[in-house]
Structure formats: C-alpha cells, structure tokens
Design a protein around this motif. Sequence first.
Motif, PDB file in Angstrom:
ATOM      1  N   THR A 137       0.827  -1.196   0.000  1.00 59.61           N
ATOM      2  CA  THR A 137       0.000   0.000   0.000  1.00 59.61           C
ATOM      3  C   THR A 137       0.863   1.249   0.000  1.00 59.61           C
ATOM      4  O   THR A 137       1.783   1.357   0.784  1.00 59.61           O
ATOM      5  CB  THR A 137      -0.848   0.035   1.277  1.00 59.61           C
ATOM      6  OG1 THR A 137      -1.568  -1.173   1.346  1.00 59.61           O
ATOM      7  CG2 THR A 137      -1.793   1.210   1.273  1.00 59.61           C
TER       8      THR A 137
ATOM      9  N   ILE B 259       0.476   5.573  -0.063  1.00 59.45           N
ATOM     10  CA  ILE B 259      -0.511   6.624   0.095  1.00 59.45           C
ATOM     11  C   ILE B 259       0.055   7.890  -0.492  1.00 59.45           C
ATOM     12  O   ILE B 259       1.164   8.283  -0.178  1.00 59.45           O
ATOM     13  CB  ILE B 259      -0.836   6.829   1.586  1.00 59.45           C
ATOM     14  CG1 ILE B 259      -1.291   5.493   2.180  1.00 59.45           C
ATOM     15  CG2 ILE B 259      -1.903   7.886   1.765  1.00 59.45           C
ATOM     16  CD1 ILE B 259      -1.393   5.509   3.665  1.00 59.45           C
TER      17      ILE B 259
ATOM     18  N   LEU C 105      -9.140   5.368  -4.294  1.00 59.42           N
ATOM     19  CA  LEU C 105      -8.527   4.084  -3.967  1.00 59.42           C
ATOM     20  C   LEU C 105      -8.125   3.430  -5.283  1.00 59.42           C
ATOM     21  O   LEU C 105      -9.000   3.092  -6.082  1.00 59.42           O
ATOM     22  CB  LEU C 105      -9.511   3.164  -3.234  1.00 59.42           C
ATOM     23  CG  LEU C 105     -10.208   3.716  -1.991  1.00 59.42           C
ATOM     24  CD1 LEU C 105     -10.974   2.603  -1.281  1.00 59.42           C
ATOM     25  CD2 LEU C 105      -9.212   4.344  -1.019  1.00 59.42           C
TER      26      LEU C 105
ATOM     27  N   THR D 271      -6.709  12.932  -1.610  1.00 59.94           N
ATOM     28  CA  THR D 271      -5.767  11.865  -1.271  1.00 59.94           C
ATOM     29  C   THR D 271      -5.981  10.690  -2.205  1.00 59.94           C
ATOM     30  O   THR D 271      -7.108  10.423  -2.611  1.00 59.94           O
ATOM     31  CB  THR D 271      -6.044  11.325   0.159  1.00 59.94           C
ATOM     32  OG1 THR D 271      -6.217  12.422   1.029  1.00 59.94           O
ATOM     33  CG2 THR D 271      -4.932  10.460   0.671  1.00 59.94           C
TER      34      THR D 271
ATOM     35  N   PHE E 158      -4.798   6.435  -2.634  1.00 51.24           N
ATOM     36  CA  PHE E 158      -4.124   5.277  -2.057  1.00 51.24           C
ATOM     37  C   PHE E 158      -3.875   4.269  -3.179  1.00 51.24           C
ATOM     38  O   PHE E 158      -4.788   4.023  -3.966  1.00 51.24           O
ATOM     39  CB  PHE E 158      -5.016   4.579  -1.025  1.00 51.24           C
ATOM     40  CG  PHE E 158      -5.275   5.379   0.227  1.00 51.24           C
ATOM     41  CD1 PHE E 158      -4.664   5.031   1.420  1.00 51.24           C
ATOM     42  CD2 PHE E 158      -6.144   6.460   0.216  1.00 51.24           C
ATOM     43  CE1 PHE E 158      -4.909   5.757   2.583  1.00 51.24           C
ATOM     44  CE2 PHE E 158      -6.391   7.194   1.375  1.00 51.24           C
ATOM     45  CZ  PHE E 158      -5.763   6.833   2.565  1.00 51.24           C
TER      46      PHE E 158
ATOM     47  N   LEU F 218      -3.370   0.382  -3.734  1.00 50.36           N
ATOM     48  CA  LEU F 218      -3.628  -0.775  -2.873  1.00 50.36           C
ATOM     49  C   LEU F 218      -3.171  -2.118  -3.461  1.00 50.36           C
ATOM     50  O   LEU F 218      -3.622  -3.170  -3.025  1.00 50.36           O
ATOM     51  CB  LEU F 218      -5.128  -0.845  -2.552  1.00 50.36           C
ATOM     52  CG  LEU F 218      -5.700   0.384  -1.829  1.00 50.36           C
ATOM     53  CD1 LEU F 218      -7.211   0.303  -1.694  1.00 50.36           C
ATOM     54  CD2 LEU F 218      -5.069   0.550  -0.461  1.00 50.36           C
TER      55      LEU F 218
END
Length: 470
Positions: free
Chosen positions: A166, A168, A319, A340, A342, A344
């Motif tokens: 992961t 970020i 995401l 933001t 992420f 994954l």
Amino acid sequence: MYRCQSHQLTVELLSRDIKNSEPECFSVKITGSVLTLWSYFRGKLGRYPPWPGKIVSPPKDLKKPRGKKCHFVKFFGTEDHAWIKVEQLKPYHAHKEEMIKINKGKRFQQAVDAVEDFLKKAKGKEQPVKDDPHFHHFLLSQSEKVSRNIMISTNLPLIVQVTGSTSIQAADSTAINGSITPTDKRIGFLGLGLMGSGIVSNLLKMGHIVTVWNRTAEKCDLFIQEGARLGRTPAEVASMCDITFSCVSDPKAARDLVLGPSGVLQGIRPGKCYVEMSTVDPETITELSQVITSRGGRFLEAPVAGSQQLSNDGMLVILAAGDRTVYEDCSSCFQAMGKTSFFLGEAGNAARMMLILNMVQGSFMATIAEGLTLAQATGQSQQTFLDILCQGQMASTFVDQKCQNILQGNFKPDYYLKHIQKDLRLAISMGDMANHPTPMAAAANEVYKRAKALDQSDNDISAVYRAYIH
Ligand SMILES: NC(=O)c1ccc[n+]([C@@H]2O[C@H](COP(=O)([O-])OP(=O)(O)OC[C@H]3O[C@@H](n4cnc5c(N)ncnc54)[C@H](OP(=O)(O)O)[C@@H]3O)[C@@H](O)[C@H]2O)c1
C-alpha cells in the motif's frame, strides 16, 4: 533558530516524501502565547501554495517528529493540522499580499476570511487569545486517528506510514488551490453523472485536455462549453485518448461500456490506459482488467469515496489498484479530483476496500435514521438527539449534514440511495464468498430495499429515513 517577531509567522509545508514517515522539522522558542500566532506555509518546490495558519498545542499523545524543530500548526479554513518546520514560518502580514497573488479559489478565500476574522477578534482583547476550544476537541477526538506518524488532512500533506504494497499519496495540490501541473496526456472520460461531472469539471479547470462521452448525450454540452472535446462512442474516446476514465452506475453499466457495441475494448491499442472509477465488485474488475490487458492496454481501478459535493470540490479520496505505472501517469488527474489517493496493490483490492467502506457508511446511515425515528416514536426531540450526538465522539460533518437534511426534509441526492444499496448488496456477496458474516450490512440492506420500494432510489442515501416512517 528562527526568532519570530510580534508572534506572527509564516509556515512552509513540510517536504512531502511519503515514504519518509518522520518529517524533517525544527522547533523554535517563542515568547508569549503561541496561540496568538498565525502563519502561512509555502512549498519548498513551489508546488504548495501559501496558506494561513496558526501555531497551536499538539495533542498530548501525538509524537513530535524526532530530531528537528517544528511547530504544530492549525490551518485556517480547512481546520487541518500538521507539523511544520520552523524555518518555513514567515510573518503573515509581511507576506499576505504575495500569498494572495499566488493562491486563488473559494477555499483559499474562506481561509483568508477566517484569519482576518481571527485577527479582528484578537485585536479587541487585552489578553492574547488563550485557546480554541473547538480545536482542542478536534484534537481529542482525532488523537486515535492521528496516531504515531499518520496524519490525515484535507488538502495538506500527509505524513504517512507505508506498509506492504500500500502506498498513500497525498494530493499535494488540489483543485481548490489551483496549482497543479496537468499531464499532457489526452484524457477521456465516460459517464457524467453526479461523480463524473464534478471530476471532469476539475480536470478541465486544472488544464487537462479532456474528451467526454455520456450515454445521455446532452449531459456533455456543459463540458463542451467548458472546453472539453466530444467523443461519439466509448470506443472513439478510448482510441483518441491516452488515458480513459469511466465512472458509471454499477457492474452491468461498467461491463456494457467496455464490452458492448462500440465499447471501450474496440478502441484499446497497446499502451492505452483504462481506469475504472465506478464502484463495482472485484470480479467485474478482474474481468475488465483481463480484457483490457489482453489487447495490450494498461488497467487501473480507481473507485472513489465521497459525494457529489466532494466531487465538485475536488476533495474525493481515490482508492487505486492494478497497474502502478498507470497510477503514476494519473497523478495530476488524481490531484485535480481528490485530496488523497491510495495505491492498494493488485486489481480488485480497491473494489474490495471500497465496498467495505461503503458497507460501513450505508449501515451507519441506516442506524442514524433508526435513531432519529426512534427518538420521535418515544416522544424525544429529534433536534435535541442530533445536538447531543454532535457533541459526542460520533460527531462528524457526515452525521451533522445528513441529520440536518433529514430534519429539513431535504433528500436531494448527494449520493444516490440506489448506489449505496448496490454497494451493500455487493459487500454482502463478497462476505458470502469469503464465508464471513455480515449481519449488520444484511439488516441495513433490507431497510434500503424497503426505501427503494418506497420510490426513494433517486433520492439521497439519507432518504433511508423514510423506510422507517412508512
Ligand atoms: N454519488 C456519490 O456520492 C458516489 C460516491 C462514491 C462512489 N460513487 C459511485 O460512482 C459511480 C457513479 O456514481 P454517480 O453518483 O455519478 O451515478 P449517477 O449520477 O447515477 O450517474 C451514473 C452514470 O452512469 C451512466 N450509465 C448508467 N448505465 C449505463 C450504461 N448501461 N451504459 C453507459 N452508461 C451508463 C449514466 O448515464 P446517463 O446519464 O445516460 O444515465 C451516468 O453517466 C457509481 O458506481 C457509484 O456507486 C458514487
């Protein structure tokens, strides 16, 4: 050591190496009450716009970054907090004009209004401003979230711990502050619903070259006026563009768009990127990933957490999973649309995570509706229930806005009820496949099904309330 004068400083943003969870910071000895200070930050590389803030006390259990000198700063307007290097603090008044020249946007204006308001109030007082009770409460309630090295802010840098696959990425500059360098890749966008409309608007505002397509063609008109190009079919968009995004209702729509006549697949050539932003199940993602890559295309899934409002504001949480090189190529797009993102890992993970998040959100919304209606049924004031709720640990913008809207009978969609029910259904099915119980989600799903039967599909998720009063 930086000596500040008149307790007024300007702050510069921390270097945002996300892999480095310990920011480089400095501390400074400041005479007088630090809470009378206000500041702004500017980016080392010029990528972060100046922003007004003030030095405040950090929560007791928030570890100060080791070794370097820094202050804990609260930013006006966004109410975010971050550790900021002392050397990056500069006087507000001396740099105000320069800051205003660099920075534009509604949120920035709100921040300036807030700092001016703060100054005005502080001026009339003999004593320095002692403390900000809201801030204190915020920190207390955030102290678990902000644990260790993880700080989450809305449009400011994240200091994060990276674990496993992961990563970020903070949107270091978002649509609200207008300082993104847009990719020169040609961007396609399919699906101009509540989500897609806000996203495309922000892509355009930030200078991206965007070609749009929507099943109901008239919805493209507004974006053509704003500078978008028009694609006649999904296939044409995919063939004209380097990166094509889609954000449509559900798994069936997502499949139709790619596999249907004149679908995306017809336009995919080696190297072309396809980014699926719809909230769908992991199986759909796997299938789409396979068909796109079988044609030499590159695939990324990137569902979003948010609402229409957050989409319009460029404050979504993205995401992503799949081809990391596509994720990197999408950087300026994600910055334009979100606060933001992420990454994954392998394709399917973002769908799984998104469904879990939406399952929690959907169940929570139903529980709130249940509480409000139980209050009424037992002779309690719903407004008082909300007031008390908002003073406790469950206080959030989400609770406050949804409850206020319910009490005002406003169910205008910010997030369609039909979509959250779809997400609950898909999450329950995911639980089934993992042989994991999801009784709360199952109960909530029944309430949403009832709301749909009451014709609430095209209302906001908060209209689940109506399932309890019929
Ligand atoms: N709204 C939110 O707050 C929110 C938040 C997070 C995630 N999401 C997810 O984001 C996705 C989009 O949500 P939204 O709120 O933007 O939905 P929306 O407003 O209902 O828009 C749906 C879009 O999908 C298109 N579409 C539907 N069926 C199609 C088909 N068979 N072929 C081609 N296009 C089709 C619609 O085209 P027409 O205009 O022709 O109908 C429209 O552009 C959903 O998966 C949702 O779960 C939404």
